[in-house]
Design a protein around this motif. Sequence first.
Motif, PDB file in Angstrom:
ATOM      1  N   SER A  22       0.821  -1.208   0.000  1.00 43.37           N
ATOM      2  CA  SER A  22       0.000   0.000   0.000  1.00 43.37           C
ATOM      3  C   SER A  22       0.854   1.257   0.000  1.00 43.37           C
ATOM      4  N   GLN A  23       2.070   1.198   0.533  1.00 45.66           N
ATOM      5  CA  GLN A  23       2.976   2.341   0.573  1.00 45.66           C
ATOM      6  C   GLN A  23       4.088   2.137  -0.439  1.00 45.66           C
ATOM      7  N   GLU A  24       4.223   3.087  -1.361  1.00 47.95           N
ATOM      8  CA  GLU A  24       5.253   2.959  -2.392  1.00 47.95           C
ATOM      9  C   GLU A  24       6.557   3.593  -1.924  1.00 47.95           C
ATOM     10  N   PRO A  25       7.667   2.861  -1.920  1.00 50.18           N
ATOM     11  CA  PRO A  25       8.962   3.466  -1.576  1.00 50.18           C
ATOM     12  C   PRO A  25       9.318   4.548  -2.588  1.00 50.18           C
ATOM     13  N   GLU A  26       9.901   5.631  -2.120  1.00 47.72           N
ATOM     14  CA  GLU A  26      10.220   6.751  -3.002  1.00 47.72           C
ATOM     15  C   GLU A  26      11.296   6.392  -4.018  1.00 47.72           C
ATOM     16  N   ASN A  27      12.105   5.383  -3.713  1.00 51.18           N
ATOM     17  CA  ASN A  27      13.198   5.015  -4.618  1.00 51.18           C
ATOM     18  C   ASN A  27      12.874   3.770  -5.435  1.00 51.18           C
ATOM     19  N   ALA A  28      11.602   3.410  -5.539  1.00 50.57           N
ATOM     20  CA  ALA A  28      11.216   2.164  -6.206  1.00 50.57           C
ATOM     21  C   ALA A  28      11.321   2.268  -7.723  1.00 50.57           C
ATOM     22  N   VAL A  29      11.416   1.098  -8.344  1.00 54.75           N
ATOM     23  CA  VAL A  29      11.158   0.963  -9.775  1.00 54.75           C
ATOM     24  C   VAL A  29       9.656   0.717  -9.899  1.00 54.75           C
ATOM     25  N   PHE A  30       8.932   1.655 -10.508  1.00 58.73           N
ATOM     26  CA  PHE A  30       7.488   1.519 -10.652  1.00 58.73           C
ATOM     27  C   PHE A  30       7.171   0.844 -11.986  1.00 58.73           C
TER      28      PHE A  30
END
Length: 263
Positions: A22-30
């Motif tokens: 539910s929470q997307e990491p700011e440094n993720a590969v989306f």
Amino acid sequence: MLSSVVAMALAGALSTHAPAASQEPENAVFGSGWGMTLALDGTGFYNDLIHFALKASGTDKPYQPLPYKRAKMEFAKNERSCLYPARIEHLSRGGDIENADDYVETLPLVFVESHIFSRPAHDPLGSFEHLDGKMVAYPNGSALPNFLADYNATFVPTTDETTKARMLIAGRVDHMSGSLPDNIFVFKSLGEELPPYNPNLAILRIGVGVVCHKTAENQVFVNTVNATLAKPATRAQLVALYRALGVEDRFLPRHGGGEVAEP
């Protein structure tokens, strides 16, 4: 030998599937999810490829599939993030990014072709001019209407690739935009033949990978992934993975540049 390579490739690709958080990491590969080939639960051909690349390169950068339009929004607002599948040149042409120099990208993981598909039992599109007055299904959030704005078509947004295919089969639209190898999986799952398309009239033919905002952390990530993909052993595992998933070798990149297939 081949069986062991296939096993390793599949283990790397399939073992990291997980439901979206539910929470997307700011440094993720989306991941820009659009249906069965890049599903939000982490399954599908494109998810298999990125899971393989991340595991093979030993990176701890998180990967998060999101709905297509939302993935682009999260990528735009999170300056430590990345987008997959994508290409800098395409994002620039589509107006998704302003300055290409502010981004870095990996080598391609798959070579894709984007086409306009016609309704079953109808002729393939002879030219884009023949879109005049026609209804074309496309992914919501895609820049396709911008690319084909001069041809007087009506563009119908859809939420996923299966919905798009069903609309075409039912005759609710005249055409749909779509990519290969993606649509091979989609129409096979529906028990249908691949609909007519003109192989000489491609919107794009290009390799796609991961595009990141240019930060020190992301540059290290891109360098690591690229170094891994350049290894002959990694190439052999990718070949085995493609074949295990039933994808033709022609879709395996030769590591050239380019744009994403679905604008």
